[in-house]
Design a protein around this motif. Structure first.
Motif, PDB file in Angstrom:
ATOM      1  N   CYS A 258     -10.670   8.581   6.049  1.00 32.58           N
ATOM      2  CA  CYS A 258     -11.003   7.488   5.140  1.00 32.58           C
ATOM      3  C   CYS A 258     -12.365   7.683   4.479  1.00 32.58           C
ATOM      4  O   CYS A 258     -12.590   7.205   3.362  1.00 32.58           O
ATOM      5  CB  CYS A 258     -10.954   6.158   5.876  1.00 32.58           C
ATOM      6  SG  CYS A 258     -12.191   6.011   7.208  1.00 32.58           S
ATOM      7  N   SER A 261     -12.182   9.072   0.917  1.00 35.71           N
ATOM      8  CA  SER A 261     -11.356   8.398  -0.086  1.00 35.71           C
ATOM      9  C   SER A 261     -12.217   7.617  -1.060  1.00 35.71           C
ATOM     10  O   SER A 261     -13.284   7.099  -0.695  1.00 35.71           O
ATOM     11  CB  SER A 261     -10.350   7.466   0.595  1.00 35.71           C
ATOM     12  OG  SER A 261     -11.025   6.474   1.347  1.00 35.71           O
ATOM     13  N   SER A 264      -8.527   2.691  -3.589  1.00 37.55           N
ATOM     14  CA  SER A 264      -8.228   1.658  -2.604  1.00 37.55           C
ATOM     15  C   SER A 264      -6.847   1.876  -1.992  1.00 37.55           C
ATOM     16  O   SER A 264      -5.926   2.339  -2.652  1.00 37.55           O
ATOM     17  CB  SER A 264      -8.287   0.278  -3.268  1.00 37.55           C
ATOM     18  OG  SER A 264      -7.982  -0.745  -2.353  1.00 37.55           O
ATOM     19  N   LYS A 510      -9.344  -0.361   2.079  1.00 36.15           N
ATOM     20  CA  LYS A 510     -10.495   0.354   1.531  1.00 36.15           C
ATOM     21  C   LYS A 510     -10.995  -0.396   0.302  1.00 36.15           C
ATOM     22  O   LYS A 510     -10.228  -0.732  -0.592  1.00 36.15           O
ATOM     23  CB  LYS A 510     -10.078   1.779   1.158  1.00 36.15           C
ATOM     24  CG  LYS A 510     -10.960   2.484   0.136  1.00 36.15           C
ATOM     25  CD  LYS A 510     -12.311   2.845   0.691  1.00 36.15           C
ATOM     26  CE  LYS A 510     -13.079   3.711  -0.308  1.00 36.15           C
ATOM     27  NZ  LYS A 510     -13.396   3.045  -1.584  1.00 36.15           N
ATOM     28  N   ILE A 517     -14.501   0.152   4.534  1.00 40.09           N
ATOM     29  CA  ILE A 517     -13.201  -0.454   4.769  1.00 40.09           C
ATOM     30  C   ILE A 517     -13.438  -1.795   5.442  1.00 40.09           C
ATOM     31  O   ILE A 517     -14.402  -1.981   6.188  1.00 40.09           O
ATOM     32  CB  ILE A 517     -12.286   0.440   5.633  1.00 40.09           C
ATOM     33  CG1 ILE A 517     -12.947   0.773   6.976  1.00 40.09           C
ATOM     34  CG2 ILE A 517     -11.919   1.708   4.888  1.00 40.09           C
ATOM     35  CD1 ILE A 517     -12.067   1.597   7.891  1.00 40.09           C
TER      36      ILE A 517
END
Length: 547
Positions: A258, A261, A264, A510, A517
């Motif tokens: 995550c 990233s 979303s 996210k 997050i």
């Protein structure tokens, strides 16, 4: 009658010069100091806050720096005193307009460090040699940064993957810098619980594809089952005796990677008794592949445009599905079969479903946490010594080199493949990390990448295969700086937080524009179509435990 002359009252100030007493009509009035060099602005300007150009933000600001027109402050005379004398001080070299500055700006004789610098870099480097406490130096640096910021692309605010409702309550916020410091080392090897499905053999002829003998990407009409955790019949049966945390490899890789990233995404978490279920929403775009997500200039077009983020995701997913089936030897009699049948296969669609191997595994994460997950193999490869190697097949696609790093595959792929891969690692860091994580979770021996490009840069329906490349997942994770200890640490942290929650439904999302997050507490009726059967099954399990 003679005119009468009244002499003005002259105030005597023995301690200095100027009047010593204020006239009665000027007493108790606010005083704003001003300079004769200040610009006079408008009496009332209601549009000043709407302009984005920062050059005019302080156009009419007083040199004294006060934005409050009636803010009184006591000021001594000595503080406002300025020396008017100015000597002819020679300018430093970086302020002269001679041959020295022309060379630094990329003119004649520009070699070495100055030649490779970007626009204005050499000037900033020279300014960096000055005194940082000098206000003139600070002003010049600010002007340089303001000038070059005009040429930087303005990133638009992204939309969240799901609209946050007012009744949702934020339970936890986890920012990426803190998650990047977590670690869970020395994890034991997983235990295989069940092996299902069948796989076809990889066609080695595609390893010889190059730019000069490219192959057309064909359309393979096969069905891909993207079943969520609680809809998996094998996982439902395993909940009765194995593990207390359940998920799929795609969901796990999203959580574990995550921190890389930018877009979303959201994952549903169900806490039922002492068990956790990680699911995806039925109407989400969770299974679509992102394109140029981590690029310095990600796609900005909107709607259904050719190069909008949504259109590129659909194109990349379409390419990945077709490529991973085209490179297989389609022969039902030569398939490698696991002991159990495909749990998602119906009798009427046996010929239409893509052959996949499902490996259900369990990890012991410590602290009485047993993770059960469904992982996937895309194909098998027969080695020269006769052994079977399990592989995962993924696709990297080129959509427009001008907007995705400037590396044109047809010129660089055969001669400088490392440059092409390095650019993909820069623009698609999150996607490559998740693919590598999925291959490691499944225990695949190799991960094979296909390089697919558009036949025409303005047509997203026709593609050609320009080459392939394969890596060992563990070695490739080291190349892309993917730490599995950190990935397991992130997952363990999220599981520990969710384990402390009350029974109910939650959402991990996210933030679309911030590196963090959030964990939301949502009503049990939210996304009801997702897990009706799982909720009933979970209630039964918790009821049995209570009894």
């Amino acid at each position: 009658m003679a005119a009468e002359f009244l002499a003005p009252v002259i105030q005597d100030n023995p301690e200095g010069w100027g009047p010593s007493d204020l006239p009665d009509q000027f007493k108790d009035m606010p005083y704003q100091p001003f300079s004769k060099g200040d610009r006079l602005g408008k009496v009332s300007d209601w549009t000043g806050a709407t302009y984005q150009d920062r050059r005019y933000a302080s156009k009419y600001t007083s040199t004294f720096g006060s934005q409050q027109q009636y803010a009184y402050f006591h000021e001594d005379d000595e503080n406002t005193f300025k020396q008017v004398f100015k000597a002819n001080v020679p300018k430093p070299p970086y302020q002269r307009g001679g041959r020295f500055m022309r060379n630094m700006r990329g003119g004649r004789g520009n070699r070495g460090r100055g030649a490779g610098a970007g626009r204005g870099d050499s000037h900033l480097q020279l300014l960096g040699k000055g005194n940082k406490r000098d206000p003139k130096w600070q002003k010049q640096v600010q002007q340089q940064r303001r000038w070059h910021s005009r040429y930087q692309p303005q990133l638009k605010n992204r939309d969240a993957s799901v609209a946050v409702r007012p009744e949702w309550k934020v339970i936890e916020e986890m920012d990426f810098p803190r998650l990047a410091k977590l670690s869970l080392p020395n994890l034991e090897d997983p235990k295989d619980l069940k092996l299902c499905g069948s796989m076809e053999y990889y066609d080695k002829s595609y390893d010889r594809v190059t730019v000069k003998n490219e192959k057309k990407l064909e359309r393979i009409n096969r069905i891909f089952h993207k079943v969520t955790t609680t809809d998996d019949p094998i996982i439902r049966s395993l909940t009765k005796g194995e593990g207390n945390v359940f998920a799929t490899d795609v969901i796990l890789s999203t959580l574990m990677c995550c921190t890389r990233s930018s877009y979303s995404w959201d994952i549903i978490v169900q806490k039922i008794g002492d068990k956790l279920f990680f699911d995806k929403r039925d109407d989400s775009e969770f299974d679509l592949l992102t394109v140029s997500e981590t690029s310095g200039e990600p796609p900005q077009e909107e709607g259904t445009a050719l190069n909008s983020p949504g259109s590129l995701s659909l194109e990349a997913t379409f390419i990945n599905h077709n490529f991973c089936q085209q490179v297989l030897v389609s022969d039902k009699k030569r398939r490698y079969k696991f002991p159990c049948e495909n749990p998602f296969l119906d009798d009427d669609e046996e010929d239409e479903v893509a052959p996949l191997g499902y490996r259900y595994r369990m990890w012991d994460l410590g602290n009485n946490i047993k993770l059960v997950a469904r992982t996937e193999h895309d194909a098998v490869l027969k080695m020269p010594n006769g052994d079977i190697s399990f592989i995962n097949i993924k696709t990297l696609n080129e959509w427009d080199s001008r907007h995705s790093g400037g590396v044109e595959w047809r010129q660089k792929l055969d001669s400088q493949r490392g440059a092409v891969l390095a650019n993909e690692l820069k623009c698609n860091a999150c996607k490559l990390a998740k693919w590598t994580c999925q291959a490691i979770l499944a225990g695949s021996d190799q991960i094979k990448f296909g390089y697919v490009s558009r036949y025409n840069v303005r047509d997203s329906s026709k593609h050609v295969i320009l080459g392939t490349e394969q890596f060992r997942p563990q070695e490739f994770s080291n190349q892309i700086n993917l730490s599995m200890d950190n990935a397991w640490g992130i997952l363990r942290c999220i599981i520990d937080i969710c384990m402390k929650l009350d029974n109910g439904k939650y959402l991990i999302m996210k933030d679309p524009n911030k590196p963090m997050i959030r964990l939301y507490d949502i009503p049990d009726s939210s996304f009801e179509s997702d897990d009706d059967d799982a909720a009933e099954n979970g209630q039964g399990k918790s009821g049995d435990q209570d009894k």
